[in-house]
Design an enzyme around this catalytic site. Structure first.
Site, short mmCIF file in Angstrom:
data_model
loop_
_atom_site.label_atom_id
_atom_site.label_comp_id
_atom_site.label_asym_id
_atom_site.label_seq_id
_atom_site.Cartn_x
_atom_site.Cartn_y
_atom_site.Cartn_z
N GLU A 1 43.32 51.36 25.19
CA GLU A 1 44.61 51.00 25.78
C GLU A 1 45.03 49.61 25.34
OE1 GLU A 1 45.22 53.61 29.76
OE2 GLU A 1 44.05 51.78 30.05
N CYS B 1 31.47 43.96 34.18
CA CYS B 1 31.96 43.14 35.29
C CYS B 1 32.37 44.06 36.44
CB CYS B 1 33.15 42.29 34.83
SG CYS B 1 32.76 41.15 33.48
N CYS C 1 36.14 45.10 37.06
CA CYS C 1 36.91 45.55 35.91
C CYS C 1 36.67 47.02 35.62
CB CYS C 1 36.54 44.70 34.69
SG CYS C 1 37.45 45.14 33.19
N GLY D 1 37.02 45.38 26.19
CA GLY D 1 35.99 44.85 25.32
C GLY D 1 35.77 43.36 25.44
N GLU D 2 34.66 42.91 24.88
CA GLU D 2 34.28 41.50 24.82
C GLU D 2 34.49 41.01 23.39
OE1 GLU D 2 33.49 38.02 24.61
OE2 GLU D 2 33.18 38.69 26.68
N ASN E 1 43.15 42.76 40.88
CA ASN E 1 43.94 43.98 40.76
C ASN E 1 43.04 45.17 41.06
OD1 ASN E 1 46.38 42.64 39.80
ND2 ASN E 1 45.24 42.27 37.91
N CYS F 1 45.54 43.14 34.61
CA CYS F 1 44.24 42.62 34.22
C CYS F 1 43.12 43.35 34.96
CB CYS F 1 44.19 41.12 34.53
SG CYS F 1 42.65 40.32 34.10
#
Length: 351
Positions: free
Chosen positions: A97, A121, A124, A164-165, A299, A342
């Site tokens: 996305e 996390c 997330c 992703g990181e 969120n 986010c």
């Protein structure tokens, strides 16, 4: 240059690389310049659409399996504030996305650097599905082109804050920044790379950026999300391998190499890390950096029962930081009604 695995993909190559490639194919350098114009200015999705190229050469390239490397739109969600989330498909069947965030003055594209994320996390959605693979340079650049095409506006800013990181895909991310800057005309100072922190990678990022880009003018945003190590480990499982002090030391090292200050991000979770005492502790940690702290109200995602903080808590946290001389801002939650904010991005179409 693109990797061997992607040697038949043109997107991501710069003007001089395309010229050399065209010559290697028995064409003139001028054909490479035409390709560059059609890839980046005109946004071509298929080589057969580039009608200025000789028909026989286009057919030959098709036979060889040469492709532009654009992503395929599979779904689109438009929020009430016009934030637009795209579900895009890759050539190997993966999905990711990306989000276009418009205002009157700018269009920011939030790009993904991986399919999924290994950092897990707790707040997330992306990490809930694990990591499939890292994205190639052309797949990162293609996200920006997809948003430009759908929203019919030229992107002004790019933030690596999607899935992703980024620091687990440093080389592709830096190559994408080079392409966004040189080929799409997006200034480095309008590009932000966000990381939750990976041991020993910040100095490497700094060194590689100086080597590959000639300078490191993009903004590095380090996601802290807690004022101390124990709470950070509770929210970010991988933080146990990266002590808080070591992370901040690496931020100082990054500053010393690049001359660019690091900004910090902090997600506010109601009743968990949003107390004034947490703000005081955070100020103790980052006060010496003369850096900016970006506050993000949580969120919601389906898998967790964290609470969004109250307005009073948010403002109280902000006031404490400001009273301690810390520059602070609150990020607006854009696209919340379409799970485009986010921490809400995923790999698959959501009902």
């Amino acid at each position: 240059m693109i990797s061997t695995a992607q040697s038949k993909t043109l997107l991501g190559l710069g003007a001089s690389e395309l010229e050399r490639w065209a010559v290697s194919q028995g064409q003139s350098a001028f054909r490479g310049r035409q390709l560059h114009d059609w890839l980046y200015a005109k946004g071509a999705c298929d080589l057969q659409d580039i009608t200025v190229l000789p028909k026989a050469w286009r057919a030959s390239l098709q036979d060889k399996g040469v492709i532009i490397g654009r992503l395929k739109e599979q779904d689109r969600k438009v929020a009430g504030d016009a934030t637009t989330k795209l579900l895009l498909g890759t050539d190997d069947g993966e999905t990711l996305e990306t989000v276009g965030i418009p205002t009157d003055q700018r269009l920011t594209v939030c790009v993904s650097s991986q399919v999924g994320c290994p950092m897990a996390c707790r707040f997330c959605a992306t990490g809930k599905g694990g990591l499939q693979r890292s994205l190639y340079t052309h797949e990162i650049v293609a996200q920006v082109l997809s948003v430009r095409e759908v929203m019919e506006r030229r992107p002004s800013h790019v933030v690596f804050m999607g899935m992703g990181e980024p620091l687990l895909n440093i080389e592709a991310v830096l190559d994408a920044i080079r392409c966004l800057n040189d080929d799409l005309g997006i200034g480095q100072r309008r590009i932000t790379v966000s990381t939750v922190g990976v041991p020993r990678t910040l100095p490497r990022l700094a060194e590689l950026a100086m080597e590959r880009l000639g300078r490191a003018q993009f903004t590095l945003a380090v996601s802290l999300h807690a004022p101390n190590q124990s709470l950070r480990e509770e929210l970010i499982p991988t933080a146990h391998a990266y002590p808080y002090d070591a992370l901040l030391d690496d931020c100082r090292h990054y500053l010393a190499i690049t001359g660019r200050r690091v900004s910090f991000e902090y997600i506010l979770l109601g009743g968990l890390n949003d107390h004034p005492a947490h703000a005081e502790e955070l100020a103790d940690r980052v006060g010496g950096f003369q850096s900016h702290v970006n506050l993000i109200a949580y969120n919601p995602i389906e898998e967790e029962e964290f609470q969004r903080p109250t307005r009073d808590r948010i403002e109280g946290f902000r006031r404490v930081l400001e009273s301690r001389g810390v520059a602070v801002s609150l990020r607006a939650s854009r696209g919340l009604d379409q799970d485009a904010a986010c921490g809400q991005l995923r790999r698959s179409r959501q009902k």
